[in-house]
Design a protein around this motif. Sequence first.
Motif, mmCIF file in Angstrom:
data_model
loop_
_atom_site.group_PDB
_atom_site.id
_atom_site.type_symbol
_atom_site.label_atom_id
_atom_site.label_comp_id
_atom_site.label_asym_id
_atom_site.label_seq_id
_atom_site.Cartn_x
_atom_site.Cartn_y
_atom_site.Cartn_z
ATOM 1 N N VAL A 7 10.529 -9.716 -4.881
ATOM 2 C CA VAL A 7 10.848 -11.132 -4.734
ATOM 3 C C VAL A 7 10.799 -11.540 -3.260
ATOM 4 O O VAL A 7 11.410 -10.901 -2.407
ATOM 5 N N GLY A 8 10.026 -12.609 -2.965
ATOM 6 C CA GLY A 8 9.985 -13.145 -1.613
ATOM 7 C C GLY A 8 9.120 -12.382 -0.636
ATOM 8 O O GLY A 8 9.113 -12.696 0.553
ATOM 9 N N ASN A 9 8.376 -11.377 -1.099
ATOM 10 C CA ASN A 9 7.483 -10.641 -0.204
ATOM 11 C C ASN A 9 6.168 -11.407 -0.061
ATOM 12 O O ASN A 9 5.760 -12.155 -0.952
ATOM 13 N N ASN A 10 5.456 -11.185 1.036
ATOM 14 C CA ASN A 10 4.228 -11.947 1.254
ATOM 15 C C ASN A 10 2.987 -11.089 1.072
ATOM 16 O O ASN A 10 2.007 -11.223 1.792
ATOM 17 N N LEU A 11 3.007 -10.206 0.071
ATOM 18 C CA LEU A 11 1.803 -9.443 -0.230
ATOM 19 C C LEU A 11 0.703 -10.380 -0.731
ATOM 20 O O LEU A 11 0.975 -11.447 -1.284
ATOM 21 N N THR A 12 -0.531 -9.971 -0.551
ATOM 22 C CA THR A 12 -1.677 -10.767 -0.988
ATOM 23 C C THR A 12 -2.291 -10.114 -2.226
ATOM 24 O O THR A 12 -1.776 -9.128 -2.744
ATOM 25 N N ASP A 13 -3.418 -10.670 -2.659
ATOM 26 C CA ASP A 13 -4.095 -10.119 -3.834
ATOM 27 C C ASP A 13 -4.470 -8.656 -3.627
ATOM 28 O O ASP A 13 -4.416 -7.850 -4.558
ATOM 29 N N ASN A 14 -4.854 -8.287 -2.404
ATOM 30 C CA ASN A 14 -5.233 -6.898 -2.133
ATOM 31 C C ASN A 14 -4.053 -5.947 -2.346
ATOM 32 O O ASN A 14 -4.201 -4.863 -2.902
ATOM 33 N N GLY A 15 -2.873 -6.372 -1.881
ATOM 34 C CA GLY A 15 -1.691 -5.546 -2.076
ATOM 35 C C GLY A 15 -1.338 -5.394 -3.542
ATOM 36 O O GLY A 15 -0.964 -4.307 -4.005
ATOM 37 N N LEU A 16 -1.462 -6.479 -4.294
ATOM 38 C CA LEU A 16 -1.164 -6.422 -5.725
ATOM 39 C C LEU A 16 -2.153 -5.521 -6.452
ATOM 40 O O LEU A 16 -1.771 -4.739 -7.334
ATOM 41 N N ARG A 17 -3.431 -5.611 -6.090
ATOM 42 C CA ARG A 17 -4.435 -4.732 -6.712
ATOM 43 C C ARG A 17 -4.081 -3.263 -6.476
ATOM 44 O O ARG A 17 -4.187 -2.435 -7.379
ATOM 45 N N ALA A 18 -3.675 -2.958 -5.244
ATOM 46 C CA ALA A 18 -3.325 -1.574 -4.920
ATOM 47 C C ALA A 18 -2.137 -1.102 -5.761
ATOM 48 O O ALA A 18 -2.142 0.024 -6.281
ATOM 49 N N ILE A 19 -1.130 -1.943 -5.912
ATOM 50 C CA ILE A 19 0.046 -1.559 -6.701
ATOM 51 C C ILE A 19 -0.326 -1.342 -8.167
ATOM 52 O O ILE A 19 0.083 -0.353 -8.787
ATOM 53 N N LEU A 41 0.826 -1.212 0.000
ATOM 54 C CA LEU A 41 0.000 0.000 0.000
ATOM 55 C C LEU A 41 0.856 1.256 0.000
ATOM 56 O O LEU A 41 0.521 2.254 -0.642
ATOM 57 N N VAL A 42 1.974 1.219 0.718
ATOM 58 C CA VAL A 42 2.886 2.367 0.722
ATOM 59 C C VAL A 42 3.436 2.616 -0.685
ATOM 60 O O VAL A 42 3.501 3.747 -1.158
ATOM 61 N N ILE A 43 3.837 1.542 -1.358
ATOM 62 C CA ILE A 43 4.356 1.664 -2.721
ATOM 63 C C ILE A 43 3.281 2.262 -3.639
ATOM 64 O O ILE A 43 3.546 3.166 -4.426
ATOM 65 N N ALA A 44 2.066 1.753 -3.501
ATOM 66 C CA ALA A 44 0.965 2.231 -4.350
ATOM 67 C C ALA A 44 0.646 3.699 -4.105
ATOM 68 O O ALA A 44 0.331 4.439 -5.039
#
Length: 360
Positions: free
Chosen positions: A305-317, A290-293
């Motif tokens: 690489v190796g981060n444990n973001l979920t689908d919600n984090g990916l959507r935000a990015i 979310l910070v990146i987004a």
Amino acid sequence: MSDRIATFGHNKRNWLDLPDEVTSKILSKLNVVDTIDSAKVCPSWRRICKQDSSKWRRIHMKNAGAQYHNMKSSGVKILRLVSCFDLTDKGLISAAAKLPLLEELELTYCRISSAPLKAFGKSCPLLKSFKFNKRRPRYRDVCNEEAIAIAENMPGLLHLQLFRSEMTDNGLQAIIAGCPHLESLDLRKCKNLSFKGALKKTCVERVKSLKLPDASLKRLRLKSRDSTSGKEMLEVAKENPSLEEIKITNLSFSKETLKAVGKYCPLLSTFKLNMVGTLYRFYHCDKIALVIAETMPGLRHLELVGNNLTDNGLRAILSGCPHLESLDLRRCYHLSIRRSNLEYFHADHIKALKVPFPDW
């Protein structure tokens, strides 16, 4: 169970029975510190390590302790010591005497005095490149001893980097006079330099590539061994608004620190936050995504690489970084979104995508 153990014991192999060429190939994959440790295993491994002369022409150590005492190859041409806090003046002076062919030397974040610099200058007449970089001092100090040691003992230098040196104009004048062949000079963050008038004119006229004290970094790479704190990262971001690329490996920063990076570095186009190994895989979550987004909308290249973001984090990015051209999601095992679903998140602008699994 006992039969299996017995069988295993019967088939146990002795590594010393391997042909020398096979052992040499295996040991060639090690870094210098591990090679030094391997040489202690037995006389035959020590002989093989010493025979590989190419290994000892270039030495790069990070966080090394007493291993540098074992450097005995006179063929070393390149020596880099980074964050080696256990280095001593006495040890470095001893090492310098054994390296007569040295051409490139880097001492970064090493707590030493000017004495080893004098020793390297006297013992290494072929020295052409020297990098002597420091961390941020805890207090503003003035010191020209190192500059004078360089000026008096390294007349053949072509390239010199003195990041965060405490020298004044007097120290710089000594270097310009004592190193007449300089082609590149990096003076970034040398806060005690006024760098005006005739001194500045002389530097500009004589040095082809000159980085001034107030010059800003464009690329920054940090690894776990660099031991960079959140406070130090924040200061780097404030001082370098022209940063375009940041790569962080196996270091964990708070979301507040990363927010500051996005705020103070508006030109940031490449951000790599990689966690390699299971010890680090679970350090980051959707808070970082979310910070990146929210704070890095200009990103074109992103590695997580190796981060444990979920689908919600990916959507935000994908929503907050509309200019992304490449996205690396390897080992992000908490994602359930599949490649075929990305079009629903307006990700058709991503040209290069690395996925968590081969069949993702």
